[in-house]
Structures are given as C-alpha cells and as structure tokens.
Design an enzyme around this catalytic site. Structure first.
Site, PDB file in Angstrom:
ATOM      1  N   LYS A  58       0.847  -1.192   0.000  1.00 35.36           N
ATOM      2  CA  LYS A  58       0.000   0.000   0.000  1.00 35.36           C
ATOM      3  C   LYS A  58       0.886   1.246   0.000  1.00 35.36           C
ATOM      4  O   LYS A  58       1.579   1.531   0.974  1.00 35.36           O
ATOM      5  CB  LYS A  58      -0.932   0.052   1.209  1.00 35.36           C
ATOM      6  N   GLU A  72      10.304   1.022  10.433  1.00 37.11           N
ATOM      7  CA  GLU A  72      11.304   2.084  10.233  1.00 37.11           C
ATOM      8  C   GLU A  72      10.545   3.388  10.395  1.00 37.11           C
ATOM      9  O   GLU A  72       9.729   3.746   9.554  1.00 37.11           O
ATOM     10  CB  GLU A  72      11.948   1.951   8.849  1.00 37.11           C
ATOM     11  N   CYS A 126      13.395  10.791   7.072  1.00 38.67           N
ATOM     12  CA  CYS A 126      13.342  10.319   8.457  1.00 38.67           C
ATOM     13  C   CYS A 126      14.697  10.422   9.138  1.00 38.67           C
ATOM     14  O   CYS A 126      14.773  10.597  10.359  1.00 38.67           O
ATOM     15  CB  CYS A 126      12.814   8.890   8.508  1.00 38.67           C
ATOM     16  N   GLU A 155       9.920  15.712  15.669  1.00 37.62           N
ATOM     17  CA  GLU A 155      10.260  15.600  14.253  1.00 37.62           C
ATOM     18  C   GLU A 155       9.381  16.554  13.452  1.00 37.62           C
ATOM     19  O   GLU A 155       8.167  16.402  13.410  1.00 37.62           O
ATOM     20  CB  GLU A 155      10.061  14.160  13.774  1.00 37.62           C
TER      21      GLU A 155
END
Length: 474
Positions: A181, A255, A289, A386
């Site tokens: 997906k 991850e 990331c 973040e």
C-alpha cells in the site's frame, strides 16, 4: 549569485491516466468498494489523477492473490527468481526518465533528486537483491532458509518508489509474495511499478498494489492471512501497528521517525561541513526520516560556521520541481505544510531566533522557505519533535562528552553525522551514539549493500544489505 535560466524537464515524457484502479493478481480493476480519491501535484495543486480506494473486500482479494501465487513463486529456484528481479531493475533503468518526472510531479521533490538519487538507488536495490536470490543458504541464516509467505508492506510519501524498492526487492528475492500500500498522497509511481511488473512478465499475484488512505493500510496490516508486516512512516502509526500485530505471530519490521544530530567539531573543514549540513536537512525538503535536523556545533566554530551556512542557504533555489536548477521543491501536502508552520511558530514563541534567506515562493502550491533556528536548547519542541520539513535547529557544545549527551538526548535513534579531521575522534564518538546509521564527514549517503534502521522510537529491524534478507526469512 548566478542567475539561472529556467531549465524545465518536459512532463510530456510520462503519460498520466485520468484514473487508476487497484493492481490485483496481475491486472488493474476499479475495486469493489467504488470509492476514489484524488492525487495532486503539490507544486501547483492541480489534480493529477483519480485513484481507486481499496476497501476490506479489495484487500481480501489482494491477499488471496498473493497467497495463491506464493506456492509457485517460493518453489522457483533462486536463480529463476533472480531473472525477474534483474529484468525489473533493467526496465526501471530504461524507464527512469518517465519515473523521475512522475515522482517529482506527485511528490514535489526536485527532478535533480528523483533523477540522480532516487531512480539509480531503486534500480540498484533490485540488482543487489537479484544477486542474493540464489545465495540465501550462504547469508548466515541457516543452510536452507525459507520464505515467510505473504508480506504486507506499507510505505510513506517521502521516497515513494525508493521505499517500494527497499521492501519489494528483498521480499521477492527470498521467495515471498507482496501486497503493498503506497501513501495516499503519492500513489502514482507504485501504480507505474505495477506496469513494470507486467512488462517484466512477473507471475500474476506475486506483487499486488492496493491504494487508499490509513484505513486501507489498517485492513491490510490486520489481515489474518498476512505473515509479515513491514512499515515505514510515523512513530505514532508504528505504535498502532505494533499493537495490532501483537500476539498474532506475524513478523514485523518498523522504520519510523528520527531527530538526527549532525555534530560538527572545531577541526572540521567548514565548507565541506556546510555542504553536508545543507544536504542533511534541505535534501527532499527535509522530508527525510534520517534528516540531520539537529545541528550540534562546537562553540568556538559557531560564528564562522553560521556565517558560511547562511551564505550557502542564500544560494538555494526554491521553486518548480521540474526545473533542473531547483534545489528545494514543494512540501508534499497541505497537512504537512501546516505542521511545519505550527512547529516553526512554536520555535519562535519559545525564544529561538529564526532566519531564512530572502526567498520568493510561488503563489500556488505548498511551499516553505529553508529555515534555521539558533539559540535552541534541548527543552525547545523544535529540538525534540520531528518537524519533517526544511527546518534546522542549531545547538552548541563544548566537549565531545557534551556532544554525545546532547545527541543521545532524544527518544529517536535512527541516524547521526560527525564532522572532524580526526579519525580517532570520529570512531570514539560514533561508538557512543545510539543511532542505527552514523555518517562520517558526509550525510544522507545510501547503498543497497548497507543496512539501514534505528533504535528506540525509530523502530526495529534493518532494511538493505544482507541484514535486509532476515526480515523475510523463517
């Protein structure tokens, strides 16, 4: 500063259909639920295509197709599976210009990055894992390692095609079948990859692609006939996935997010370090990331480094992602732009000093100027959370021990960078950093033979390299 004449890549090199269905069992169909969503160009807000949204019945069909295909695919000799992977890699190379333009249109990243970074790495991952397909008994996981079965893979919007390659290539090499997906805002390159699979004559059902929002991903992850879940994305969603698969026996790799420290010591070559800092946080608009979003500078170097960094930032060109001169493209979505703006405002309110170069942003689309904050402390939210955008928080340190303490003072543990002329210092500091990847005098360098992954809230498991095979082997 040089004036650059526009150098646009032609969008006519790739044909985008007005609508796309789901790719299940080797063919496209409109989906049983009949729901659709639109994917837009973040640089212009124009609708690129209408895409089918997979519901529970569609996910059932995709998983069933992958299960049927698993028996014959896993039974193939590794050398035979390798032929398909090599073929996919070559087709990606042949069609890389189309794919690069498509990725920049759907994602907003500069064509220079999608053309020179993403696409070469995508092909390299398929070539690399094709080479492993007939050598699994020598990978260190036993003399006859077996595939797990059906792998559910959910990928993010920041590197749509590269994240697909990171997951699909090792899964196929080890004999698993896949239901993937893609992210809701960037489905087009995954659907293009479905056509690559057909061109490579990959057996039906080995790769299935279901598009949709978070609900579609939740159906897929929770499906009882899935043996393995691989997810790249936010820490919040990663926690939900970990809870949903707990106790089911499904293998899981995550991850997740990061808040990487980029540590610059006083003996670092300033010009080289500045290039690494810029690449670390402004590459792909900071939608990375492992971005070096916390810059830790030794106090004695702070002023000359900031002067040099600001001069370099003033040369960054923000604008049309299809222009080959563009350095910083569009933010991927309105929602992401809102988050970047909110956290940046909080940084100012909490007392950090904000600076951006003079930068004329386009009238339409989602844009944010490259930004740095100085006077940042470890208590500031911009140093802890973040942001996932082109925003750099700058902190200072006096000693290596202080640098390590500040670098490790985060719930994340994905990556870090060290800049110094002393190899012994680099090795000593790297050994103390709680990060899955540590770059020395460089940043954001990737290789399919090198494992990637994190600790703590950055997830667990490794992708890439020999280690990346383990997640798909019993």
């Amino acid at each position: 500063m040089f004036e650059y004449a526009p150098a646009p890549e032609s969008r006519s090199v790739v044909e985008i259909a007005s609508s796309y269905g789901l790719f299940i069992d080797g063919s496209f169909d409109g989906g049983k639920d009949g729901d659709v969503f639109k994917t837009v160009n973040p640089a212009t807000e124009e609708v690129l295509a209408e895409v089918a949204s997979a519901g529970p019945e569609d996910v059932d069909r995709a998983v069933a197709a992958a299960r049927r295909a698993f028996g014959t695919w896993s039974a193939l000799p590794g050398a035979e599976r390798a032929k398909y992977l090599f073929r996919i890699a070559r087709i990606i190379q042949e069609r890389s210009r189309e794919l690069a333009v498509l990725e920049s249109l759907d994602n907003g990243k500069p064509i220079r990055e999608s053309r020179d970074v993403d696409l070469p790495l995508v092909a390299a991952h398929f070539f690399y894992y094709a080479g492993w397909a007939d050598k699994l008994g020598h990978a260190g996981f036993g003399p006859d390692p077996r595939p797990l079965g059906v792998a559910a893979q959910v990928i993010p919007w920041n590197f749509p095609l590269l994240m697909l390659a990171w997951k699909v290539a090792p899964a196929l090499a080890t004999g698993n079948t896949v239901v993937l997906k893609p992210a809701e805002t960037t489905p087009l390159s995954a659907l293009f990859f479905a056509d690559v699979c057909r061109q490579a004559e990959l057996p039906a059902g080995v790769v299935n692609i279901v598009t949709g929002a978070g609900d579609t991903g939740a159906y897929l992850v929770a499906h009882p006939d899935v043996d393995k879940v691989a997810f790249t994305g936010s820490t919040e969603v990663g926690r939900e996935i970990a809870r949903s698969v707990s106790g089911t026996g499904k293998r899981l790799t995550l991850e997740l997010g990061g808040k990487a420290a980029n540590i610059v010591f006083d003996d670092a070559p300033i010009d080289q370090a500045v290039e690494g800092i810029v690449n670390g946080i402004f590459f792909n608009q900071g939608h990375v990331c492992c971005a070096g979003s916390r810059l830790l500078v030794q106090e004695s170097l702070f002023e000359p480094l900031m002067d040099s960094l600001k001069r370099r930032m003033a040369t960054l060109r923000v604008g049309d992602p299809l222009d080959k001169n563009t350095d910083v493209g569009a933010i991927n979505s309105a929602a992401q732009l809102t988050r970047i703006r909110e956290l940046s405002e909080i940084g100012s309110v909490e007392g950090a000093e904000r600076w951006s170069p003079e930068c004329q942003l386009p009238d339409r689309g989602f844009w944010f100027a490259p930004t740095i904050f100085t006077g940042v402390t470890q208590a500031h939210r911009i140093a802890r959370e973040e942001i996932f955008g082109p925003v750099l928080s700058v902190l200072t340190f006096r000693t290596p021990d202080e640098a390590v303490a500040k670098a490790n003072n985060t719930p994340y543990g994905l990556s870090a960078g060290i800049w110094s002329e002393k190899g012994s210092r680099i090795l000593a500091v790297a050994d103390q950093l709680r990060a899955g990847v540590v770059w020395a005098n460089t940043f954001n360098k990737f290789d399919p033979a090198s494992p990637f992954g994190g600790y703590k809230e950055s997830g667990y498991g490794r992708e890439g390299g020999r280690h990346g095979l383990e997640a798909y082997l019993a």
